[in-house]
Design an enzyme around this catalytic site. Structure first.
Site, PDB file in Angstrom:
ATOM      1  CG  ASP A   1      -0.197  -0.066   2.512  1.00  0.00           C
ATOM      2  OD1 ASP A   1       1.045  -0.210   2.476  1.00  0.00           O
ATOM      3  OD2 ASP A   1      -0.828   0.050   3.573  1.00  0.00           O
TER       4      ASP A   1
ATOM      5  CG  HIS B   1      22.614   3.193 -18.108  1.00  0.00           C
ATOM      6  ND1 HIS B   1      21.755   2.720 -19.064  1.00  0.00           N
ATOM      7  CD2 HIS B   1      23.012   4.415 -18.542  1.00  0.00           C
ATOM      8  CE1 HIS B   1      21.650   3.621 -20.045  1.00  0.00           C
ATOM      9  NE2 HIS B   1      22.405   4.646 -19.754  1.00  0.00           N
TER      10      HIS B   1
ATOM     11  CG  ASP C   1      25.173  11.280 -15.217  1.00  0.00           C
ATOM     12  OD1 ASP C   1      24.478  12.288 -14.978  1.00  0.00           O
ATOM     13  OD2 ASP C   1      25.123  10.653 -16.292  1.00  0.00           O
TER      14      ASP C   1
ATOM     15  CG  ASP D   1      21.949  14.736 -17.551  1.00  0.00           C
ATOM     16  OD1 ASP D   1      22.699  14.173 -16.734  1.00  0.00           O
ATOM     17  OD2 ASP D   1      21.595  14.238 -18.628  1.00  0.00           O
TER      18      ASP D   1
ATOM     19  CG  HIS E   1      27.885   7.659 -24.238  1.00  0.00           C
ATOM     20  ND1 HIS E   1      27.932   9.022 -24.367  1.00  0.00           N
ATOM     21  CD2 HIS E   1      28.769   7.349 -23.243  1.00  0.00           C
ATOM     22  CE1 HIS E   1      28.779   9.523 -23.480  1.00  0.00           C
ATOM     23  NE2 HIS E   1      29.316   8.534 -22.797  1.00  0.00           N
TER      24      HIS E   1
ATOM     25  CG  HIS F   1      20.162  13.600 -23.514  1.00  0.00           C
ATOM     26  ND1 HIS F   1      19.488  14.334 -22.570  1.00  0.00           N
ATOM     27  CD2 HIS F   1      21.241  13.066 -22.860  1.00  0.00           C
ATOM     28  CE1 HIS F   1      20.113  14.229 -21.402  1.00  0.00           C
ATOM     29  NE2 HIS F   1      21.185  13.479 -21.548  1.00  0.00           N
TER      30      HIS F   1
ATOM     31  CG  HIS G   1      17.336  10.677 -21.869  1.00  0.00           C
ATOM     32  ND1 HIS G   1      17.514   9.337 -21.621  1.00  0.00           N
ATOM     33  CD2 HIS G   1      18.485  11.273 -21.436  1.00  0.00           C
ATOM     34  CE1 HIS G   1      18.703   9.138 -21.070  1.00  0.00           C
ATOM     35  NE2 HIS G   1      19.304  10.293 -20.943  1.00  0.00           N
TER      36      HIS G   1
ATOM     37  CD  GLU H   1      25.184  12.886 -21.777  1.00  0.00           C
ATOM     38  OE1 GLU H   1      25.522  11.959 -21.022  1.00  0.00           O
ATOM     39  OE2 GLU H   1      24.015  13.284 -21.880  1.00  0.00           O
TER      40      GLU H   1
ATOM     41  CE1 TYR I   1      31.989   6.596 -19.398  1.00  0.00           C
ATOM     42  CE2 TYR I   1      31.984   6.692 -21.805  1.00  0.00           C
ATOM     43  CZ  TYR I   1      31.567   7.196 -20.585  1.00  0.00           C
ATOM     44  OH  TYR I   1      30.753   8.300 -20.551  1.00  0.00           O
TER      45      TYR I   1
ATOM     46  NE  ARG J   1      28.057  10.389 -18.438  1.00  0.00           N
ATOM     47  CZ  ARG J   1      28.095   9.175 -17.931  1.00  0.00           C
ATOM     48  NH1 ARG J   1      28.835   8.240 -18.499  1.00  0.00           N
ATOM     49  NH2 ARG J   1      27.406   8.860 -16.854  1.00  0.00           N
TER      50      ARG J   1
ATOM     51  CD  GLU K   1      25.114  14.712 -18.760  1.00  0.00           C
ATOM     52  OE1 GLU K   1      25.310  13.926 -17.811  1.00  0.00           O
ATOM     53  OE2 GLU K   1      24.141  14.623 -19.540  1.00  0.00           O
TER      54      GLU K   1
HETATM   55  N1  GLY Z   1      22.018  11.084 -16.711  1.00  0.00           N
HETATM   56  C1  GLY Z   1      21.456  10.598 -17.900  1.00  0.00           C
HETATM   57  C2  GLY Z   1      22.226  11.033 -19.055  1.00  0.00           C
HETATM   58  O1  GLY Z   1      23.283  11.601 -18.904  1.00  0.00           O
HETATM   59  O2  GLY Z   1      21.793  10.888 -20.161  1.00  0.00           O
HETATM   60 MN    MN Z   2      22.730  13.304 -20.111  1.00  0.00          MN
HETATM   61 MN    MN Z   3      23.871  12.559 -17.095  1.00  0.00          MN
END
Ligand code: GLY
Ligand code: MN
Ligand code: MN
Length: 438
Positions: A40, A243, A260, A271, A350, A354, A361, A384, A388, A405, A407
């Protein structure tokens, strides 16, 4: 601060105009349902982004209906006042106060929606909704449509078209208005402060979740309602898991830490990613890889301006990274060869960004008629790039388990872009200086 409803009213008016220009009809835009987490207990409630964009209304069990035409109408269906429920669950507006506070033309109890939809759909050319997004809504819309069809002998006709409303709203959401930009700047500022706090709190022996707690503390104490997405706090080899969400490892001297994390403020995401040494000082190979990613991000940012193609920043970053991978001895061959074969993807797999907005996103197409979409002033996007480096044959051991990374969030301006997350330390010198404060 009283809610400024004018941006929401302006968006509804614009969508109604667009619907009318597309032939007219009725749009049905529900907010998100509450979702059970276990037994619940519910997940923290988050409204639907499309619904919120057009209403500013944060309660669950609410539906916006827009009727295009010579006299366009915005109608809210929402929960009624209920003193008993309000004792347990808190204040609810009820239709009367909601209409007044949020500037709708009409508001009604949500329990009346199904009955009223059949009337609202009668003699309309089209129904606009999120086709296929929630099967329960597809069937609810179809039920109302069939009730109109059942009245054919009274002379009323049913809408001949069901159209997806999201494309129309996405085009609007791609260009942030002044109120969205103000909120996103504030979200970025809070998140930048959280990254600075995390840098000061990082030391060998700390746990990833302890650093995550510093981020959450800073988000919340500045009024952010929630993180915009699951924070990634990844030490050492964990930084090479794109991720990674466990955040339960212990930080080791000599490792890098990748964070991140960004807060959500009044529906809007930020982000940010930063990568920095647990010890507070970059080693030689870490610094070499870091400076490479930083240079690739600078090249991507340089490519962001009105008229540039969506993919130009990605191409710019990839070119710098590919050359860097060759220079560092991670890849062999020529730059053209590495770009053509895609061998750089071993270390950069990647994309470079975005759209960013109500959703991390965010909504909006990336191509128009098969071509990368040109950037325009008011677009908000992330930048970003990363690298890696997993242990592998042929990869110099000095670089193993380096995951980086960097970003930032960029607002396209008339002449280029503005990095709204610029208060987050980024150069080697700035990061080492902030960490030394800890
Ligand atoms: N934190 C999600 C991305 O960087 O796309
Ligand atoms: Mn991002
Ligand atoms: Mn991110």
């Amino acid at each position: 601060m009283p809610l400024d409803i004018s941006p929401f009213q302006a968006r509804r008016a614009r969508l109604l105009q667009t619907m009318q220009a597309a032939g007219g009809g009725v749009a049905v835009i529900p907010t998100a349902p509450e979702r059970v987490r276990n037994r619940d207990t519910h997940y923290g409630y988050r409204f639907d982004s499309y619904f919120y964009y057009l209403t500013g209304f944060r309660e669950p069990e609410a539906v916006l209906v827009l009727v295009a035409g010579d006299t366009p109408r915005s109608i809210l269906f929402c929960r009624t006042k209920d003193m008993e429920r309000e004792i347990w669950d808190g204040y609810r507006f009820g239709p009367e106060a909601a209409q007044e506070t949020f500037g709708f033309d009409e508001a009604h109890p949500v329990a009346e929606l199904d009955e009223q939809l059949a009337t609202l759909f009668a003699n309309q050319p089209a129904i606009f909704h999120s086709v296929g997004y929630e099967p329960a809504w597809d069937s609810r819309i179809a039920d109302a449509l069939n009730r109109v069809r059942a009245q054919a002998r009274t002379g009323c006709h049913a809408p001949a078209q069901i159209r997806d409303v999201r494309g129309l709203i996405d085009e609007m959401r791609l260009i942030k208005d002044a109120s969205e930009i103000a909120t996103m700047r504030r979200a970025a500022e809070i998140s930048a402060g959280a990254h600075r706090r995390a840098m000061r709190a990082t030391r060998p022996g700390a746990w990833e979740y302890e650093v995550e707690a510093e981020l959450l503390h800073e988000f919340r104490r500045h009024g952010s309602q929630a993180p915009a997405y699951g924070s990634i706090v990844a030490g050492g080899a964990n930084a090479c898991v794109l991720h990674y969400v466990e955040n339960d490892g212990q930080l080791k001297d000599g490792d890098l830490l990748l964070i991140d994390a960004g807060c959500e403020l009044d529906g809007y995401a930020s982000d940010i990613t930063r990568s920095f040494p647990v010890s507070g000082r970059f080693s030689g190979p870490q610094k070499a890889a870091y400076e490479l990613v930083l240079a690739s991000q600078a090249a991507a940012i340089e490519a962001i301006r009105p008229g540039a193609g969506w993919n130009d920043p990605h191409d710019a970053a990839t070119r710098v990274l590919a050359q860097g991978f060759i220079d560092l001895g991670l890849l062999t061959g020529t730059l053209d060869g590495v770009l053509e074969s895609g061998s750089y993807r071993q270390f950069y797999m990647h994309r470079t960004g975005h759209w960013l907005g109500l959703d991390v996103h965010d909504a909006g197409e990336y191509k128009l008629a098969g071509e990368w979409r040109p950037l325009v002033a008011g677009n908000m996007l992330t930048v970003e790039p990363g690298c890696y480096i997993r242990p592998a044959d042929g990869v110099p051991e000095a670089f193993w388990n380096i995951g980086i990374r960097i970003e930032d969030d960029a607002l396209v301006t008339d002449s280029g872009c503005e990095i709204i997350t610029a208060a987050t330390p980024k150069s080697v010198a700035d990061i080492e200086a902030v960490m030394a404060e800890g």
